[in-house]
Each structure stands twice: as structure tokens, then as C-alpha cells.
Motif scaffolding. Structure first.
Motif, PDB file in Angstrom:
ATOM      1  N   LEU A   1      -2.055  11.841  -0.707  1.00  0.00           N
ATOM      2  CA  LEU A   1      -2.934  12.122  -0.806  1.00  0.00           C
ATOM      3  C   LEU A   1      -3.661  12.845  -1.575  1.00  0.00           C
ATOM      4  O   LEU A   1      -4.596  12.907  -1.244  1.00  0.00           O
ATOM      5  CB  LEU A   1      -3.833  12.921   0.715  1.00  0.00           C
ATOM      6  CG  LEU A   1      -3.239  11.989   1.531  1.00  0.00           C
ATOM      7  CD1 LEU A   1      -3.295  13.098   2.971  1.00  0.00           C
ATOM      8  CD2 LEU A   1      -4.282  10.556   1.863  1.00  0.00           C
ATOM      9  N   GLU A   2      -2.514  13.167  -2.221  1.00  0.00           N
ATOM     10  CA  GLU A   2      -2.655  14.599  -3.599  1.00  0.00           C
ATOM     11  C   GLU A   2      -4.014  14.033  -4.513  1.00  0.00           C
ATOM     12  O   GLU A   2      -4.652  14.333  -5.596  1.00  0.00           O
ATOM     13  CB  GLU A   2      -1.670  15.334  -4.326  1.00  0.00           C
ATOM     14  CG  GLU A   2      -0.912  16.349  -2.930  1.00  0.00           C
ATOM     15  CD  GLU A   2       0.132  15.342  -1.774  1.00  0.00           C
ATOM     16  OE1 GLU A   2       0.727  16.512  -1.410  1.00  0.00           O
ATOM     17  OE2 GLU A   2      -0.178  14.088  -2.198  1.00  0.00           O
TER      18      GLU A   2
ATOM     19  N   VAL B   1      -8.469   3.405   1.214  1.00  0.00           N
ATOM     20  CA  VAL B   1      -7.729   3.728   0.276  1.00  0.00           C
ATOM     21  C   VAL B   1      -5.860   4.141   1.192  1.00  0.00           C
ATOM     22  O   VAL B   1      -6.440   4.939   2.063  1.00  0.00           O
ATOM     23  CB  VAL B   1      -8.118   5.060   0.135  1.00  0.00           C
ATOM     24  CG1 VAL B   1      -7.044   5.094  -1.260  1.00  0.00           C
ATOM     25  CG2 VAL B   1      -9.589   4.973  -1.033  1.00  0.00           C
ATOM     26  N   THR B   2      -5.326   3.023   0.517  1.00  0.00           N
ATOM     27  CA  THR B   2      -3.170   3.496   1.196  1.00  0.00           C
ATOM     28  C   THR B   2      -3.252   3.684  -0.236  1.00  0.00           C
ATOM     29  O   THR B   2      -2.971   3.163  -1.086  1.00  0.00           O
ATOM     30  CB  THR B   2      -3.378   2.033   1.763  1.00  0.00           C
ATOM     31  OG1 THR B   2      -3.298   0.898   0.269  1.00  0.00           O
ATOM     32  CG2 THR B   2      -4.076   2.024   2.974  1.00  0.00           C
ATOM     33  N   PRO B   3      -2.847   5.184  -0.603  1.00  0.00           N
ATOM     34  CA  PRO B   3      -2.752   5.840  -2.275  1.00  0.00           C
ATOM     35  C   PRO B   3      -0.836   5.894  -2.067  1.00  0.00           C
ATOM     36  O   PRO B   3      -0.563   6.548  -2.328  1.00  0.00           O
ATOM     37  CB  PRO B   3      -3.081   6.948  -2.404  1.00  0.00           C
ATOM     38  CG  PRO B   3      -3.183   7.954  -0.906  1.00  0.00           C
ATOM     39  CD  PRO B   3      -3.838   6.301   0.075  1.00  0.00           C
TER      40      PRO B   3
ATOM     41  N   VAL C   1      -8.767   0.458  -2.429  1.00  0.00           N
ATOM     42  CA  VAL C   1      -8.167   0.552  -3.022  1.00  0.00           C
ATOM     43  C   VAL C   1      -6.497   1.056  -3.385  1.00  0.00           C
ATOM     44  O   VAL C   1      -6.500   1.980  -1.971  1.00  0.00           O
ATOM     45  CB  VAL C   1      -8.932   1.722  -3.639  1.00  0.00           C
ATOM     46  CG1 VAL C   1      -8.613   1.916  -5.447  1.00  0.00           C
ATOM     47  CG2 VAL C   1     -10.099   1.063  -4.178  1.00  0.00           C
ATOM     48  N   SER C   2      -5.577   0.588  -3.795  1.00  0.00           N
ATOM     49  CA  SER C   2      -3.966   1.068  -2.464  1.00  0.00           C
ATOM     50  C   SER C   2      -3.760   0.634  -3.892  1.00  0.00           C
ATOM     51  O   SER C   2      -3.856   0.381  -4.989  1.00  0.00           O
ATOM     52  CB  SER C   2      -4.181  -0.087  -2.300  1.00  0.00           C
ATOM     53  OG  SER C   2      -2.653   0.466  -1.427  1.00  0.00           O
ATOM     54  N   THR C   3      -2.678   1.990  -4.067  1.00  0.00           N
ATOM     55  CA  THR C   3      -0.836   1.237  -4.983  1.00  0.00           C
ATOM     56  C   THR C   3      -0.460   0.091  -4.732  1.00  0.00           C
ATOM     57  O   THR C   3      -0.562  -0.166  -3.458  1.00  0.00           O
ATOM     58  CB  THR C   3      -0.470   2.383  -4.627  1.00  0.00           C
ATOM     59  OG1 THR C   3       0.388   2.743  -3.082  1.00  0.00           O
ATOM     60  CG2 THR C   3      -1.048   3.848  -5.167  1.00  0.00           C
TER      61      THR C   3
END
Length: 456
Positions: free
Chosen positions: A225-226, A302-304, A327-329
Motif C-alpha cells: 500500500l505504501e 489496485v492490487t500492489p 492495476v496490479s503487480t
């Protein structure tokens, strides 16, 4: 309590032997379970409920993993199994053996079967005399020797193994030596809701006129989340009506160790960057109906996540099925589910890449809309009816001893969504440019796998 497969089967709180109607099957379902607040519990509960909704010839007896002194009441469970006590495993195994169940379906994650990486599961499965199905929620690329031996033991006892990704299946066969003919792929299930209700739900949640980003899950350092918070200054500079909604309680393990220190750290980061007014915190573990409503309000999910070995994310499946752009890693589940254009993959720990991806979508509404429609269409193959039927097929294949090299839900019959895409970006691969090749290896720390990785 057992959920019955049809009117001829009585409800039986003791889960002892029952007379089943012709061609019906009974499965003992073992894992964490609602109302426990963790991803595995949500998934196990989804199996129970969706088989009940769509496969009335399958009866399910639930054996919930939890400390019996936790204070949690499991009204739908035959028995609560204490993951820290061998005697509790033995008692549950013997009860399962005499229950009349045709097979047992066990949800495996290293953190839910007690200490020592959950090694107690090995003795537990050796006590069960029925055909065994395992859902392996984590298949590690580089396991420790002890983790490797646990998975090898389960493979040796398995009639069938379910995974939710192609990479998981490949790893099991090539690295762990699982027979290919017993390893089945069933994608994570997801809800079936109408497309196009976003503005109505935005109005209900007071979000009209805002670009809504959202992440949901138990808060912990592995969520990344950072990076999203660090990306917000560049996003709100171009799109000042953007709101990032961080939804979910702090992970209970983290709460026990340090209280809300981690959440306070994130809030301090937001203040330092001057974006605290662009973040909305919802410090709760949401029940599924409310979670789905909140997901429908967001423009971009968003899944970071930092753990690139994560093979399953329930909320990613939900978001795609609800037609949300992502948007994801590039963790395993995201790479596979988003491969056909439902999202943009970005480098882990890169606020610049996150900002560029989000701004690109918000700049080009036709691209954003096309991606949402594409996501919804992809999600039709994973909706609950498909998942339940694939699960029932898996159960019957275990009971009947048939070989299914791969179990996948059939394609959902619907007309393709007509899209008008004017942006050339929409026709390009959905990988965000990475400055270096992606190598998926072992993370030095895979924190709280049991609760952290399967719903969020």
C-alpha cells in the motif's frame, strides 16, 4: 450441521452416517470457515454455499479449523478442529471416516494447521480413509525442505489436487513430482452481478463525481500500500477528484503484535505527502454483499502486492467479474487472470509505474471503459455457477476414480461485448513496461499466508 443435497437427506447435526439418494455424493469439507475473518475461511464458505446453490446432489459436511476456545460460533459445522492438538485431528478423522462421506476436501495453507508450517496435517490425512482432495492455496517456487516434504506427503495421499493457476499446476508436476493426471485447475469463483451499476452505487456511497481507486484486504506490510500512497501526489495533480479507498481491518496477527502501529504508519505517510484528504479508510473486514457493493463503486481496483508467488486473490477475481479495471503487480494470479486485457501490470514497489498506469486509464475514458467491459466478459467464465459445477465434477472424479487432467468451468454462454476502442493503448499488451525482466523467485518473507493471501 450438514447442508443437505436434497429433500431425501436429513439435516444431521452429528454428521453420522446418512442414507443418500441415488447418485448423490457427500463430501467432508475441511478448512477455516465463516464467521472467521480470513481469506481461506471465505473460500471454504464459498464452496459450501455455492455447491448448495447450484449442485443439490452434493451434500457438504463442514469441519472448521479453529481454537474451540476462540469464542467463535460455527453453526454450520459438524465439528471444530483444534489445529494445535493432535487428539482433535484424530477425533475429527475418525468422525469423518464413519460419517458416510464419500470423500474429504481439504483446504491447505501452511499457516492454518498449527505450528511448524502446519506439519500436523500429515498425520491428520493419514488417519482419513476416504479419497482425499486438496486445494493447495500456495505452491511455492522455492520452498524450504520442510515445506517441500509437507507438500510431497499430501501429494502421496491425494486422489485429486485442485490449484487455481497454471503456474501452480506446472510447479506441482515439475518441481514437486505430482502425477499430472491428478492435478486439476479450477479458477477462483466470483459473483455474477449485472454490469453498469457503478454510478447508482457511487451515489449510494456518496462518491458521485470522484475517480475511485480501491484496495481491499487485511492490512499488513506485504500488501504494497505504501507504493500506492506514494503514487497519489502524481495522480491527484492530474486528476484532483481522485479518492483512494483502503478497505479492510488490520491483520489480527499484526494487531496482536503491535496494535494499529502499521495503519498509523500509512496514515503518517499520507499526511507527509499531503494526500490524506484523497484517502478514505474503512477499517472493517466486510461481509461479501457489502464488499461487492463497494467494489462496484470503484473505477480501478489496485492490487500492489509484493509477494509475486501469490497464486490466488479472491478480491481480484471478484473485481474482474464485476467489470472493474485493474492495476496490479505481476503476481501469479494477476498475470494469468489479466492476460487478456482486463488490467495493467506494473513493477512492484514502483510508485512511478503505478501513477503512470492509473493516470493513463483516467486520461483515456474509452480505454478505461473498454478494459472494464473486457474484465466483465472474462469474469463470466469464473462466476459461481461455473465454479460450483467444476467443484462437483472434481468431487465426483475423486469418488469415482476417474482421471481428469484439467477441470475447468465451461464457457458461459453469452454474446461478446461490443467495444469501441479508439486508444491505441487498448490494442497493446497490458503489461506495463518493466525496466528489468521479471524473475519470479522466493520472497524472503511470505507473511501470514493463511489469512493474507486468499481474499485480498
Amino acid at each position: 450441521m450438514s447442508r443437505v443435497a436434497g429433500p431425501a437427506v436429513p439435516l444431521a447435526a452429528d454428521c453420522e452416517q446418512h442414507t443418500m439418494p441415488a447418485q448423490s455424493v457427500r463430501v467432508a469439507l475441511i478448512g477455516t470457515f465463516a464467521p472467521r475473518k480470513c481469506g481461506i475461511a471465505t473460500f471454504t464458505t464459498d464452496i459450501f454455499e455455492q455447491l448448495g446453490n447450484y449442485c443439490p446432489d452434493v451434500a457438504v459436511d463442514v469441519y472448521a479449523l479453529d481454537d474451540p476456545n476462540s469464542g467463535t460460533e460455527y453453526k454450520q459445522a459438524c465439528e471444530v478442529v483444534d489445529p494445535n492438538k493432535d487428539e482433535s485431528y484424530r477425533r475429527a478423522a475418525h468422525r469423518i471416516n464413519r460419517s458416510g462421506a464419500d470423500c474429504a476436501w481439504i483446504q491447505h495453507e501452511f499457516g492454518i494447521f498449527g505450528p511448524n508450517e502446519g506439519a500436523a496435517i500429515c498425520g491428520f490425512v493419514d488417519e482419513i480413509t476416504l479419497p482425499l482432495i486438496f486445494t493447495l492455496h500456495t505452491v511455492l517456487t522455492d520452498p524450504s525442505p520442510h515445506q517441500f516434504q509437507i507438500i510431497r506427503h499430501l501429494i502421496g495421499r491425494a486422489t485429486r489436487i485442485m490449484v487455481m493457476s497454471h503456474q501452480g499446476r506446472n510447479l506441482l508436476v515439475e518441481k514437486y513430482g505430482a502425477p499430472a493426471e491428478i492435478v486439476d485447475i479450477i479458477p477462483h469463483g466470483a459473483p455474477d452481478r449485472p454490469f453498469g451499476r457503478q454510478e447508482t452505487l457511487k451515489e449510494a456511497f456518496g462518491l458521485v463525481g470522484q475517480n475511485v481507486l480501491m484496495t481491499f484486504g487485511l492490512l499488513g506490510p506485504g500488501k504494497g500500500l505504501e507504493s500506492v500512497i506514494a503514487a497519489l501526489p502524481a495522480i491527484v495533480e492530474r486528476h484532483p477528484n481522485t479518492l483512494y479507498r483502503i478497505v479492510g481491518a488490520t491483520h489480527p496477527t499484526l494487531i496482536a503484535a503491535e496494535g494499529e502501529r502499521y495503519r498509523r504508519h500509512l496514515e503518517a505517510q499520507a499526511r507527509e505527502l499531503g494526500v490524506e484528504k484523497h484517502i478514505e479508510w474503512d477499517d472493517r473486514f466486510l461481509e461479501t454483499p457489502e464488499l461487492l457493493n463497494q467494489l462496484e463503486t470503484c473505477d480501478i481496483y489496485v492490487t500492489p502486492y509484493l509477494n509475486l508467488q501469490q497464486s490466488t486473490s479472491g478480491t481480484l477475481s471478484y473485481a474482474v467479474a464485476l467489470g472493474r479495471a485493474v492495476v496490479s503487480t505481476p503476481y501469479v494470479h494477476a498475470r494469468e487472470l489479466l492476460a487478456d486485457g482486463a488490467g495493467v501490470l506494473v513493477e512492484p514497489n514502483s510508485s512511478a509505474a503505478l501513477a503512470e498506469a492509473v493516470n493513463g486509464l483516467l486520461d483515456d475514458r474509452e480505454w478505461l471503459s473498454a478494459m472494464q467491459r473486457r474484465a466483465y466478459r472474462i469474469g463470466r467464465t469464473t462466476i459461481w455457477p461455473q465454479f460450483a459445477r467444476a467443484g462437483a465434477k472434481l468431487i465426483r472424479s475423486a469418488v469415482n476414480g476417474r482421471n481428469l487432467a484439467e477441470v475447468s468451468p465451461p464457457a458461459f454462454a453469452m454474446q461478446p461485448v461490443t467495444q469501441t476502442v479508439s486508444s491505441p493503448q487498448a490494442l497493446q499488451p497490458t503489461w506495463h513496461d518493466l525496466s528489468t525482466p521479471l524473475i519470479v523467485g522466493r520472497m524472503e518473507e511470505i507473511n501470514d499466508r493463511a489469512d493474507d493471501a486468499r481474499l485480498g
